[in-house]
Write an enzyme that holds these catalytic residues in place. Structure first.
Site, PDB file in Angstrom:
ATOM      1  N   HIS A   1       0.795  -1.223   0.000  1.00 23.33           N
ATOM      2  CA  HIS A   1       0.000   0.000   0.000  1.00 23.33           C
ATOM      3  C   HIS A   1       0.821   1.263   0.000  1.00 23.33           C
ATOM      4  O   HIS A   1       1.802   1.398   0.694  1.00 23.33           O
ATOM      5  CB  HIS A   1      -1.130   0.036   1.018  1.00 23.33           C
ATOM      6  CG  HIS A   1      -0.868   0.000   2.486  1.00 23.33           C
ATOM      7  ND1 HIS A   1      -0.051  -0.882   3.108  1.00 23.33           N
ATOM      8  CD2 HIS A   1      -1.420   0.752   3.474  1.00 23.33           C
ATOM      9  CE1 HIS A   1      -0.120  -0.696   4.414  1.00 23.33           C
ATOM     10  NE2 HIS A   1      -0.932   0.308   4.670  1.00 23.33           N
TER      11      HIS A   1
ATOM     12  N   GLU B   1       4.950  -1.643   6.595  1.00 32.53           N
ATOM     13  CA  GLU B   1       4.230  -2.247   7.738  1.00 32.53           C
ATOM     14  C   GLU B   1       4.460  -3.758   7.826  1.00 32.53           C
ATOM     15  O   GLU B   1       4.321  -4.355   8.887  1.00 32.53           O
ATOM     16  CB  GLU B   1       2.723  -1.955   7.648  1.00 32.53           C
ATOM     17  CG  GLU B   1       2.372  -0.503   7.927  1.00 32.53           C
ATOM     18  CD  GLU B   1       0.865  -0.230   7.950  1.00 32.53           C
ATOM     19  OE1 GLU B   1       0.481   0.819   8.470  1.00 32.53           O
ATOM     20  OE2 GLU B   1       0.080  -1.053   7.426  1.00 32.53           O
TER      21      GLU B   1
HETATM   22  C1  DHB Z   1      -5.080   2.269   4.901  1.00 23.21           C
HETATM   23  C2  DHB Z   1      -4.267   1.239   5.322  1.00 23.21           C
HETATM   24  C3  DHB Z   1      -3.525   1.379   6.491  1.00 23.21           C
HETATM   25  O1  DHB Z   1      -2.689   0.422   6.954  1.00 23.21           O
HETATM   26  C4  DHB Z   1      -3.649   2.506   7.240  1.00 23.21           C
HETATM   27  O2  DHB Z   1      -2.967   2.565   8.391  1.00 23.21           O
HETATM   28  C5  DHB Z   1      -4.460   3.542   6.820  1.00 23.21           C
HETATM   29  C6  DHB Z   1      -5.188   3.422   5.648  1.00 23.21           C
HETATM   30  C7  DHB Z   1      -5.878   2.141   3.657  1.00 23.21           C
HETATM   31  O3  DHB Z   1      -5.663   1.186   2.927  1.00 23.21           O
HETATM   32  O4  DHB Z   1      -6.765   2.956   3.422  1.00 23.21           O
HETATM   33 FE    FE Z   2      -1.548   1.131   8.703  1.00 20.72          FE
END
Ligand code: DHB
Ligand code: FE
Length: 279
Positions: free
Chosen positions: A193, A240
């Site tokens: 992500h 993460e």
């Molecule tokens: C998102 C994912 C996360 O791990 C986070 O801390 C905040 C947002 C997301 O995918 O929107």
């Molecule tokens: Fe997160």
């Protein structure tokens, strides 16, 4: 004696928490993401862990730029869901296990991992969303939780190798606790992500699935992935995933996979989930 019986990893995408809280999990967009947790919900109901050591990261809720602990362990009696800007999630209070947490803190520090000890804090989506994914919407969470917070928000986060070694030290700590407890270790966050900038929404399914493969069996190749590879291949928040290596390290030499799930899209992030047992 306390025993680590299983490891669980899961993304902690806040929108999954919103879908759960507002009963949207059967909607076409969310259903496939949640379907991959049905097996785990049934399995957790049978396993009945006494304690979950829940490795997660705080997202500027309990900590901010004033204090940035690399590794912190919650030794408190309980933790309230944090207000992340739209009021706290209406999920149960998280009950801690101060005796085991203090034992782990002592064991880790004597074992040369200099943990920050937290007696009071609120816990954000990083911790509460995985609880919702694994346990649904109960009146009270069915187990005690020891929050173990890792800095993956502000540079420099710990290396994957250091995280794996911390997991190994957690296993030693748990094994030396006298009470007979069924303990699970969960790693949260990930997978691919990138939440902002020109690469927002970057998904690298091949890399993510190779990472899931690497958690199974007796290989320790994942501990040597450098930070830059997570960032380049999986986006800035892909880092993460080093938290999953704490869970993997805690399971010892080899693991067997019990359940695995990967789904895109959810938010603009890949949902990954795996359940492992030590062999
Ligand atoms: C998102 C994912 C996360 O791990 C986070 O801390 C905040 C947002 C997301 O995918 O929107
Ligand atoms: Fe997160």
């Amino acid at each position: 004696m306390a025993r680590i019986t299983a490891g669980v990893a899961s993304s902690h995408i806040p929108a999954l928490g919103v879908a759960s809280d507002f009963d949207k999990t059967a909607e076409p967009y969310w259903a496939p993401a949640f379907a991959g947790y049905e097996w785990t919900k049934r399995w957790e109901a049978e396993q009945k862990p006494d304690v979950v050591i829940l490795v997660y990261n705080d997202h500027a809720s309990a900590f901010d730029m004033k204090i940035i602990p690399t590794f912190a362990i919650g030794c408190g009696e309980s933790y309230q869901p944090a207000d992340e800007g739209w009021g706290p999630r209406k999920v149960p209070v998280v009950e801690g296990h101060p005796d085991l947490a203090w034992h782990i803190a002592q064991s880790l520090i004597i074992d040369e991992f200099d943990m920050t000890i937290i007696n009071e804090m609120d816990v954000d989506h990083g911790l509460t969303v995985p609880l919702s994914m694994m346990f649904g919407k109960p009146e009270a969470w069915p187990c005690k939780v020891i929050p173990l917070a890792v800095n993956v928000v502000t540079y420099p986060p710990p290396s994957g190798n250091r995280c794996w070694a911390l997991g190994e030290a957690i296993a030693r700590a748990v094994a030396s606790f006298e009470e007979d407890l069924n303990v699970q270790v969960w790693g949260t966050g990930g997978m691919s992500h990138q939440l902002q900038g020109p690469r927002a929404g970057l998904i690298n399914a091949a890399w993510d699935n190779d990472f899931l493969d690497g958690l199974v069996g007796d290989s320790d190749r994942l501990r040597h992935i450098p930070h830059i590879e997570y960032l380049r291949e999986t986006g800035s928040e892909g880092i993460e995933m080093v938290m999953w290596l704490i869970m993997r390290g805690a399971l010892g030499k080899a693991t067997r996979v019990l359940h695995r799930h990967y789904h895109v899209p959810a938010s603009n992030t890949a949902v990954g989930h795996i359940v492992l047992e030590p062999v």
